[in-house]
Enzyme design. Sequence first.
Site, PDB file in Angstrom:
ATOM      1  N   ALA A  38      14.777  48.160  17.413  1.00 47.17           N
ATOM      2  CA  ALA A  38      14.247  47.097  18.273  1.00 47.17           C
ATOM      3  C   ALA A  38      13.114  47.585  19.162  1.00 47.17           C
ATOM      4  O   ALA A  38      12.066  46.937  19.268  1.00 47.17           O
ATOM      5  CB  ALA A  38      15.380  46.529  19.135  1.00 47.17           C
ATOM      6  N   GLU A  39      13.309  48.743  19.796  1.00 44.96           N
ATOM      7  CA  GLU A  39      12.261  49.244  20.678  1.00 44.96           C
ATOM      8  C   GLU A  39      11.006  49.597  19.896  1.00 44.96           C
ATOM      9  O   GLU A  39       9.886  49.377  20.364  1.00 44.96           O
ATOM     10  CB  GLU A  39      12.745  50.459  21.477  1.00 44.96           C
ATOM     11  N   SER A  40      11.176  50.128  18.707  1.00 45.16           N
ATOM     12  CA  SER A  40      10.020  50.430  17.859  1.00 45.16           C
ATOM     13  C   SER A  40       9.229  49.163  17.554  1.00 45.16           C
ATOM     14  O   SER A  40       8.004  49.130  17.704  1.00 45.16           O
ATOM     15  CB  SER A  40      10.473  51.100  16.556  1.00 45.16           C
TER      16      SER A  40
END
Length: 117
Positions: A38-40
Amino acid sequence: MGIEIVALSAEHAVATMPVDGNRQPVGILHGGAHVVLAESLGSMAASVHAGPGRIAMGIELNASHSRAASSGVVTGTCTAIHLGRTLTTHEIVMTDEEGRRLSTVRITNILRDAPTS
């Protein structure tokens, strides 16, 4: 992690990741792996929005896990909530191969000029 980017724009990004190799000791996809995917996605989408000469830096992230996955491939779908001049916010929904929601993540990135050398 085995992440593969399928689509990438500021407004919408999609990537997949195998469960195999990303499990916690009890055999399900590690919650941290959800967050890495998700952060990527959110940070890459924010970077696209930031444009040349600017960078995106995560300043807030939260995740709610609602279902476990023990095999197959998960898909992260990132959708822009806010694309501003200094902040972006994206929601990333993780689903299994049957389309069931596994987790929901929200990330906010601050946009700054890139440092010069």
